[in-house]
Design an enzyme around this catalytic site. Structure first.
Site, PDB file in Angstrom:
ATOM      1  N   THR A  13      41.839  48.922  56.534  1.00  0.00           N
ATOM      2  CA  THR A  13      43.335  49.037  56.246  1.00  0.00           C
ATOM      3  C   THR A  13      43.220  50.674  56.602  1.00  0.00           C
ATOM      4  O   THR A  13      44.388  50.966  57.321  1.00  0.00           O
ATOM      5  CB  THR A  13      43.863  48.783  55.200  1.00  0.00           C
ATOM      6  N   ASP A  53      38.082  44.575  60.485  1.00  0.00           N
ATOM      7  CA  ASP A  53      38.621  44.432  59.029  1.00  0.00           C
ATOM      8  C   ASP A  53      37.319  44.016  58.396  1.00  0.00           C
ATOM      9  O   ASP A  53      36.403  43.217  58.888  1.00  0.00           O
ATOM     10  CB  ASP A  53      39.638  42.965  59.383  1.00  0.00           C
ATOM     11  N   SER A  54      37.301  44.293  57.035  1.00  0.00           N
ATOM     12  CA  SER A  54      36.139  44.075  56.330  1.00  0.00           C
ATOM     13  C   SER A  54      35.704  42.650  56.216  1.00  0.00           C
ATOM     14  O   SER A  54      34.504  42.392  55.871  1.00  0.00           O
ATOM     15  CB  SER A  54      36.110  44.945  55.006  1.00  0.00           C
ATOM     16  N   THR A  85      38.928  47.220  52.182  1.00  0.00           N
ATOM     17  CA  THR A  85      38.849  47.125  50.835  1.00  0.00           C
ATOM     18  C   THR A  85      38.295  46.004  50.360  1.00  0.00           C
ATOM     19  O   THR A  85      37.642  45.626  49.133  1.00  0.00           O
ATOM     20  CB  THR A  85      39.999  47.570  50.042  1.00  0.00           C
ATOM     21  N   ASP A  86      38.374  44.971  51.143  1.00  0.00           N
ATOM     22  CA  ASP A  86      38.254  43.453  50.751  1.00  0.00           C
ATOM     23  C   ASP A  86      36.689  43.076  50.452  1.00  0.00           C
ATOM     24  O   ASP A  86      36.521  42.248  49.781  1.00  0.00           O
ATOM     25  CB  ASP A  86      38.738  42.484  51.791  1.00  0.00           C
ATOM     26  N   LYS A 156      36.660  44.769  43.770  1.00  0.00           N
ATOM     27  CA  LYS A 156      38.036  44.650  43.866  1.00  0.00           C
ATOM     28  C   LYS A 156      38.782  43.858  43.023  1.00  0.00           C
ATOM     29  O   LYS A 156      38.634  42.686  43.109  1.00  0.00           O
ATOM     30  CB  LYS A 156      38.339  44.515  45.495  1.00  0.00           C
ATOM     31  N   TYR A 276      24.984  28.860  23.607  1.00  0.00           N
ATOM     32  CA  TYR A 276      25.628  27.745  23.442  1.00  0.00           C
ATOM     33  C   TYR A 276      24.504  26.618  24.185  1.00  0.00           C
ATOM     34  O   TYR A 276      23.847  26.863  24.918  1.00  0.00           O
ATOM     35  CB  TYR A 276      26.866  27.520  24.339  1.00  0.00           C
TER      36      TYR A 276
HETATM   37  N1  ASP Z   1      41.924  43.550  55.139  1.00  0.00           N
HETATM   38  C1  ASP Z   1      41.431  45.037  54.840  1.00  0.00           C
HETATM   39  C2  ASP Z   1      40.009  45.046  54.935  1.00  0.00           C
HETATM   40  O1  ASP Z   1      39.327  44.757  54.065  1.00  0.00           O
HETATM   41  C3  ASP Z   1      42.096  45.224  53.485  1.00  0.00           C
HETATM   42  C4  ASP Z   1      41.845  46.996  53.171  1.00  0.00           C
HETATM   43  O2  ASP Z   1      41.133  47.396  53.958  1.00  0.00           O
HETATM   44  O3  ASP Z   1      42.525  47.160  52.196  1.00  0.00           O
HETATM   45  O4  ASP Z   1      39.446  45.427  56.039  1.00  0.00           O
END
Ligand code: ASP
Length: 330
Positions: A13, A53-54, A85-86, A156, A276
């Site tokens: 982004t 894009d990531s 960020t993804d 994230k 458990y």
């Molecule tokens: N879709 C974008 C990415 O991960 C989202 C971002 O960068 O915030 O490349």
């Protein structure tokens, strides 16, 4: 003397512009160049490695990125990587292992709003990352919304909000305050000295357990050639064995040399298979607990270890041993 910093851009982004197909990273880095505010006296070199894009950043790009950072690490005092960020937490995880032992800071950052758009969080995130890169810390970090986190502990947690990342089960490495970027040196993991091991396997499968899931799903996964499975189980590490015996399937695969790790669907705290019966049965079947690791850190650690070792026991032994702060000492 001022520090020499390198900024590697990969897209996301932070580098995106609106297009008819939606937000998409562009190759023009003039906005990025203009937005970088280095600490006084520092000089900055920019290198565009990708414009992706990531969601499209995968093991092939991790290898290229890690190789490039390794090749430049002797020439710069600190490196910033701008990234979508993804999947940034996965990239931060794998770089933490591949570049374990690096003597300079490598700081990933990105933004929720593109550079140049009103209220973009990019300038602040870049500034924080550049200051961290100019500091004397070493290792892989992630800077976002005024917080500096250990790369292998960042996750994230928000799709839209500016405070998009959190450090899970680990204190912050630094934070922006009235005085600038405060670094908490006590939070830094003990540095490791070892040569870089830049390799990765894509034969790790992450499975989220759901009530009633048919254990035969694991046969299908095996048929595709996967060699390690990370199961996000229930709560502290529960796996069903009534009606559909998932634990029996774990035992079958473990005896065939497949590595099966159990982490939790809960974000915070840890998995512990001893608490458990539903955990103990999985443990007896051969599953290993991911402890307090994030799923991203556990997944990428398995990918990294699988590329280096063949034997199940060897992989497990390295998996549970702390390397760069990703897992608490048992
Ligand atoms: N879709 C974008 C990415 O991960 C989202 C971002 O960068 O915030 O490349």
């Amino acid at each position: 003397m001022g520090k020499h910093l390198l900024l590697i851009s990969t897209g996301g982004t932070i580098a995106s512009v609106p297009t008819r197909q939606g937000l998409s990273p562009c190759t023009d880095d003039s906005l990025l160049r203009a937005a970088c505010q280095c600490p006084p006296g520092c000089c900055l070199t920019l290198k565009q490695l990708f414009a992706l894009d990531s969601s499209n950043i995968q093991p092939e790009e991790w290898l290229q990125l890690a190789e490039f950072i390794a090749s430049q690490s002797g020439r710069y005092d600190g490196i910033v990587v701008t990234h979508g960020t993804d999947t940034m937490a996965y990239t931060a995880g794998i770089l933490s292992y591949m570049l374990c032992g690096i003597h300079i800071p490598v700081v990933l950052t990105g933004s929720q709003i593109p550079l140049g758009q009103p209220f973009s969080d990019a300038p602040m995130n870049l500034q924080c990352a550049l200051h961290a890169a100019a500091s004397p810390i070493r290792g892989v970090f992630l800077a976002f919304a005024g917080k500096l986190m250990l790369g292998c502990r960042a996750v994230k947690i928000r799709t839209c909000g500016m405070n998009a990342f959190e450090s899970i089960n680990y204190p912050l490495i630094g934070q922006v305050s009235l005085h600038g970027l405060d670094i908490y040196e006590n939070a830094l993991p003990t540095p490791v000295h070892q040569p870089f091991r830049i390799q990765v396997s894509d034969r790790v499968f992450l499975l989220k357990l759901t009530p009633g899931l048919d254990p035969a799903i694991l046969d299908a996964v095996m048929a595709l050639g996967y060699r390690a499975i990370l199961i996000e189980a229930f709560g502290i590490g529960g796996v069903h064995f009534l009606h559909r015996n998932f634990c029996q399937k774990i035992a079958q695969l473990s005896s065939r040399g497949i590595v099966i790790v159990i982490s939790s669907q809960c974000l915070y705290e840890k998995s512990d298979l001893t608490q458990y019966e539903v955990g103990r049965v999985a443990l007896a079947a051969g599953a290993v607990s991911a402890g307090d690791m994030t799923s991203e850190a556990a997944f990428t650690k398995l990918m990294w270890l699988l590329s280096q070792y063949r034997e199940r026991d060897e992989i497990i032994q390295h998996f549970v041993s702390p390397l760069c702060g990703e897992i608490a000492f048992p």
